[in-house]
Design a protein around this motif. Structure first.
Motif, PDB file in Angstrom:
ATOM      1  N   GLN A  77       0.694  -0.957  -0.347  1.00 45.24           N
ATOM      2  CA  GLN A  77      -0.135  -0.257  -0.107  1.00 45.24           C
ATOM      3  C   GLN A  77       1.048   1.235  -0.025  1.00 45.24           C
ATOM      4  OE1 GLN A  77      -3.211  -0.326   0.025  1.00 45.24           O
ATOM      5  NE2 GLN A  77      -3.369  -2.304  -0.062  1.00 45.24           N
ATOM      6  N   TRP A  78       0.929   2.320  -1.108  1.00 42.90           N
ATOM      7  CA  TRP A  78       1.509   3.256  -0.582  1.00 42.90           C
ATOM      8  C   TRP A  78       0.266   4.610  -0.708  1.00 42.90           C
ATOM      9  CZ3 TRP A  78       4.664   3.765  -6.290  1.00 42.90           C
ATOM     10  CH2 TRP A  78       5.442   2.531  -6.262  1.00 42.90           C
ATOM     11  N   GLU A  79       0.526   4.816   0.733  1.00 44.02           N
ATOM     12  CA  GLU A  79       0.036   6.608   0.933  1.00 44.02           C
ATOM     13  C   GLU A  79       0.308   7.733   0.808  1.00 44.02           C
ATOM     14  OE1 GLU A  79      -2.273   5.160   2.936  1.00 44.02           O
ATOM     15  OE2 GLU A  79      -1.593   3.525   3.469  1.00 44.02           O
ATOM     16  N   PHE A  80      -0.814   9.155  -0.187  1.00 43.97           N
ATOM     17  CA  PHE A  80      -0.400  10.084  -0.665  1.00 43.97           C
ATOM     18  C   PHE A  80      -1.296  11.046   0.615  1.00 43.97           C
ATOM     19  CE2 PHE A  80       0.411   7.332  -3.949  1.00 43.97           C
ATOM     20  CZ  PHE A  80       1.564   7.503  -4.685  1.00 43.97           C
ATOM     21  N   GLN A  81      -1.343  12.111   0.471  1.00 48.92           N
ATOM     22  CA  GLN A  81      -2.284  12.839   1.160  1.00 48.92           C
ATOM     23  C   GLN A  81      -2.012  14.836   0.197  1.00 48.92           C
ATOM     24  OE1 GLN A  81      -1.004  14.093   5.287  1.00 48.92           O
ATOM     25  NE2 GLN A  81      -2.415  15.652   4.988  1.00 48.92           N
TER      26      GLN A  81
ATOM     27  N   GLY B 172      -3.397  18.150   1.100  1.00 49.20           N
ATOM     28  CA  GLY B 172      -4.143  18.509   1.588  1.00 49.20           C
ATOM     29  C   GLY B 172      -5.139  17.970   2.520  1.00 49.20           C
ATOM     30  N   GLU B 173      -6.378  17.676   2.967  1.00 51.69           N
ATOM     31  CA  GLU B 173      -6.688  17.040   4.068  1.00 51.69           C
ATOM     32  C   GLU B 173      -7.798  16.358   3.259  1.00 51.69           C
ATOM     33  OE1 GLU B 173      -7.377  18.194   6.658  1.00 51.69           O
ATOM     34  OE2 GLU B 173      -6.443  20.167   6.514  1.00 51.69           O
ATOM     35  N   GLU B 174      -7.039  15.568   1.915  1.00 53.26           N
ATOM     36  CA  GLU B 174      -7.380  14.818   0.596  1.00 53.26           C
ATOM     37  C   GLU B 174      -6.391  13.088   1.230  1.00 53.26           C
ATOM     38  OE1 GLU B 174      -8.699  13.157  -3.405  1.00 53.26           O
ATOM     39  OE2 GLU B 174      -8.187  14.644  -2.777  1.00 53.26           O
ATOM     40  N   ARG B 175      -6.549  12.694   1.809  1.00 49.28           N
ATOM     41  CA  ARG B 175      -5.441  11.028   2.201  1.00 49.28           C
ATOM     42  C   ARG B 175      -6.125  10.152   1.115  1.00 49.28           C
ATOM     43  NH1 ARG B 175      -2.403  11.969   7.039  1.00 49.28           N
ATOM     44  NH2 ARG B 175      -2.764  14.199   8.344  1.00 49.28           N
ATOM     45  N   LEU B 176      -5.559   8.927   0.953  1.00 49.61           N
ATOM     46  CA  LEU B 176      -5.889   8.024   0.361  1.00 49.61           C
ATOM     47  C   LEU B 176      -4.381   7.105   0.171  1.00 49.61           C
ATOM     48  CD1 LEU B 176      -4.480   7.470  -3.125  1.00 49.61           C
ATOM     49  CD2 LEU B 176      -6.189   9.607  -3.369  1.00 49.61           C
ATOM     50  N   SER B 177      -5.158   5.873  -0.077  1.00 51.93           N
ATOM     51  CA  SER B 177      -4.106   4.457  -0.394  1.00 51.93           C
ATOM     52  C   SER B 177      -4.341   3.245  -1.418  1.00 51.93           C
ATOM     53  CB  SER B 177      -4.289   3.724   1.802  1.00 51.93           C
ATOM     54  OG  SER B 177      -3.402   2.354   0.976  1.00 51.93           O
ATOM     55  N   VAL B 178      -2.654   3.728  -1.770  1.00 56.37           N
ATOM     56  CA  VAL B 178      -3.217   2.718  -2.789  1.00 56.37           C
ATOM     57  C   VAL B 178      -2.438   1.456  -3.662  1.00 56.37           C
ATOM     58  CG1 VAL B 178      -2.332   3.019  -5.966  1.00 56.37           C
ATOM     59  CG2 VAL B 178      -3.310   5.088  -4.474  1.00 56.37           C
ATOM     60  N   GLU B 179      -3.070   0.693  -3.500  1.00 59.35           N
ATOM     61  CA  GLU B 179      -2.875  -0.916  -4.096  1.00 59.35           C
ATOM     62  C   GLU B 179      -2.048  -0.660  -5.347  1.00 59.35           C
ATOM     63  OE1 GLU B 179      -3.466  -5.375  -3.062  1.00 59.35           O
ATOM     64  OE2 GLU B 179      -4.498  -4.354  -2.415  1.00 59.35           O
ATOM     65  N   ILE B 180       0.115  -0.814  -4.638  1.00 58.16           N
ATOM     66  CA  ILE B 180       0.294  -1.396  -6.077  1.00 58.16           C
ATOM     67  C   ILE B 180       0.392  -2.470  -6.371  1.00 58.16           C
ATOM     68  CG2 ILE B 180       0.812   0.923  -6.276  1.00 58.16           C
ATOM     69  CD1 ILE B 180       3.169  -1.416  -5.349  1.00 58.16           C
ATOM     70  N   GLN B 181       0.718  -2.606  -7.509  1.00 57.60           N
ATOM     71  CA  GLN B 181       1.532  -4.788  -7.586  1.00 57.60           C
ATOM     72  C   GLN B 181       3.198  -4.176  -8.110  1.00 57.60           C
ATOM     73  OE1 GLN B 181      -0.600  -7.401  -7.762  1.00 57.60           O
ATOM     74  NE2 GLN B 181      -2.200  -6.051  -6.920  1.00 57.60           N
ATOM     75  N   PRO B 182       3.832  -4.440  -7.509  1.00 54.15           N
ATOM     76  CA  PRO B 182       4.937  -3.870  -7.879  1.00 54.15           C
ATOM     77  C   PRO B 182       5.581  -5.295  -8.616  1.00 54.15           C
ATOM     78  CG  PRO B 182       5.008  -5.049  -5.209  1.00 54.15           C
ATOM     79  CD  PRO B 182       3.239  -5.309  -5.831  1.00 54.15           C
ATOM     80  N   ALA B 183       6.477  -4.696  -9.740  1.00 52.00           N
ATOM     81  CA  ALA B 183       7.533  -4.787 -10.950  1.00 52.00           C
ATOM     82  C   ALA B 183       8.200  -5.421 -10.619  1.00 52.00           C
ATOM     83  CB  ALA B 183       6.609  -3.914 -12.090  1.00 52.00           C
ATOM     84  N   PHE B 184       8.587  -4.168  -9.259  1.00 53.05           N
ATOM     85  CA  PHE B 184      10.000  -4.740  -9.227  1.00 53.05           C
ATOM     86  C   PHE B 184      10.319  -4.783  -7.171  1.00 53.05           C
ATOM     87  CE2 PHE B 184      14.932  -5.119 -10.305  1.00 53.05           C
ATOM     88  CZ  PHE B 184      15.416  -4.519  -9.368  1.00 53.05           C
TER      89      PHE B 184
ATOM     90  N   GLN C 191       1.294  14.210  -1.299  1.00 52.20           N
ATOM     91  CA  GLN C 191       2.434  14.701  -0.340  1.00 52.20           C
ATOM     92  C   GLN C 191       2.492  12.964  -0.085  1.00 52.20           C
ATOM     93  OE1 GLN C 191       2.493  16.624   2.729  1.00 52.20           O
ATOM     94  NE2 GLN C 191       2.206  18.084   1.500  1.00 52.20           N
ATOM     95  N   LEU C 192       3.974  11.622   0.296  1.00 51.68           N
ATOM     96  CA  LEU C 192       3.921  10.684   0.406  1.00 51.68           C
ATOM     97  C   LEU C 192       4.173  11.018   1.832  1.00 51.68           C
ATOM     98  CD1 LEU C 192       6.631   9.225  -2.366  1.00 51.68           C
ATOM     99  CD2 LEU C 192       3.954   8.853  -1.431  1.00 51.68           C
ATOM    100  N   PRO C 193       4.049   9.969   2.688  1.00 52.05           N
ATOM    101  CA  PRO C 193       4.043  10.160   4.596  1.00 52.05           C
ATOM    102  C   PRO C 193       5.874  10.529   4.600  1.00 52.05           C
ATOM    103  CG  PRO C 193       2.930   7.814   4.062  1.00 52.05           C
ATOM    104  CD  PRO C 193       4.007   8.469   2.586  1.00 52.05           C
ATOM    105  N   LEU C 194       5.704  11.113   6.081  1.00 47.81           N
ATOM    106  CA  LEU C 194       7.258  11.900   5.964  1.00 47.81           C
ATOM    107  C   LEU C 194       7.683  10.781   7.204  1.00 47.81           C
ATOM    108  CD1 LEU C 194       9.866  13.908   6.001  1.00 47.81           C
ATOM    109  CD2 LEU C 194       7.837  15.086   7.308  1.00 47.81           C
TER     110      LEU C 194
END
Length: 305
Positions: free
Chosen positions: A195-199, A201-213, A256-259
């Motif tokens: 899961q890659w987390e993004f932000q 402003g006030e919007e937050r979402l989590s995206v499940e990726i399929q790693p190629a590497f 933004q990615l998590p700091l």
């Protein structure tokens, strides 16, 4: 107590004996006497290795502190107490260690020629008390970090980036949800699962990726990104130069990615070794208020936060 600390660090009676100039039998005898004195079993013995019992784990941190106090007291006799000397064992993540810490530590050693630094690079989360390090530099803390002090050293910012060739062929994603259609290069130690987390402003979402590497070392993914394999979840301290010089391009820069932070961890005792304190102060002076890699990205207009 000194013998116990060495056995716990090296996981071996024989290795501890070699380190201390004692026979294996004498090391074993001293450990038995210590256990009898305490009325508690400190070590599990097997034919392959020695490991700490729960009592041994609880005893190790204060025991290590007492041994260090005794060493400092011995060193103070007939010596200038302002001179830093003796061994200094440091652990750090491999990518940060080679890219930035190695240079800082070498300069620190030049300032204190009677020190003998030892740098162990490992991306695993190793407890400095259990493994006998004077100081560990980690990304964040470590699980079950009781008995440790933590001090933030520098930010560790995540950045998404890819080569111009990859983006010319596959296109630039405009939203994190589009990453599912891209080849993603995944750093196993920086995020939870896939899961890659993004932000934004006030919007937050989590995206499940399929790693190629995927890899547990950031430099591996950095090299793969340069070769056009895909979009890398990278770190600013690794990617900054190639981003500034155009060999990599930022992806989804408005998100933004998590700091996280590089953190110094060391045994939580009332007495902090002057060597440890001096190294932490030196690293703080090197990387704060803004480390060179983030400053370069900001001045190039490539840092979104």
């Amino acid at each position: 107590m000194e013998i116990f600390v060495e056995v716990a660090r090296l996981r071996s009676f024989s290795a501890a004996g070699r380190q201390l100039g004692l026979s294996r039998a004498l090391v074993s005898k001293h450990i038995q006497q210590l256990e009898q004195h305490l009325g508690a079993r400190l070590l599990h013995r097997s034919t392959r290795e020695v490991s700490l019992t729960d009592n041994g784990q609880a005893f190790l941190a204060p025991c290590s502190a007492s041994v260090e106090h005794a060493r400092q007291a011995r060193a103070a006799i007939g010596n200038d107490s302002n001179i830093l000397q003796g061994s200094l064992r440091i652990q750090a993540p491999s990518s940060f260690g080679t890219e930035w810490l190695a240079d800082a530590l070498a300069r620190f050693a030049l300032l204190h020629p009677q020190l003998q630094p030892s740098l162990h690079l490992d991306d695993q989360l190793l407890d400095p008390v259990r493994y006998g390090f004077d100081l560990s530099i980690r990304v964040g803390g470590i699980p079950d970090s009781h008995g440790l002090h933590m001090r933030s050293i520098a930010p560790c910012r995540g950045v998404l980036c890819a080569s111009p060739a990859y983006l010319a062929q596959h296109g630039m994603p405009q939203h994190p949800a589009e990453l599912s259609a891209h080849r993603c290069l995944h750093f196993q130690h920086l995020t939870q699962g896939v899961q890659w987390e993004f932000q934004r402003g006030e919007e937050r979402l989590s995206v499940e990726i399929q790693p190629a590497f995927s890899a547990n070392n950031g430099k591996v993914l950095h090299q793969a990104a340069l070769l056009g394999v895909g979009i890398a979840y990278n770190t600013s301290f690794l990617a900054w130069r190639d981003l500034c010089e155009g060999r990599l391009l930022p992806v989804l820069a408005d998100w933004q990615l998590p700091l996280n932070h590089f953190t110094a961890l060391y045994p939580a005792t009332r007495y902090v070794s002057p060597k440890v304190r001096a190294l932490i102060d030196y690293l703080l002076a090197q990387y704060q208020p803004e480390p060179a890699w983030d400053k370069a990205l900001r001045e190039a207009g490539l840092c979104a936060h």
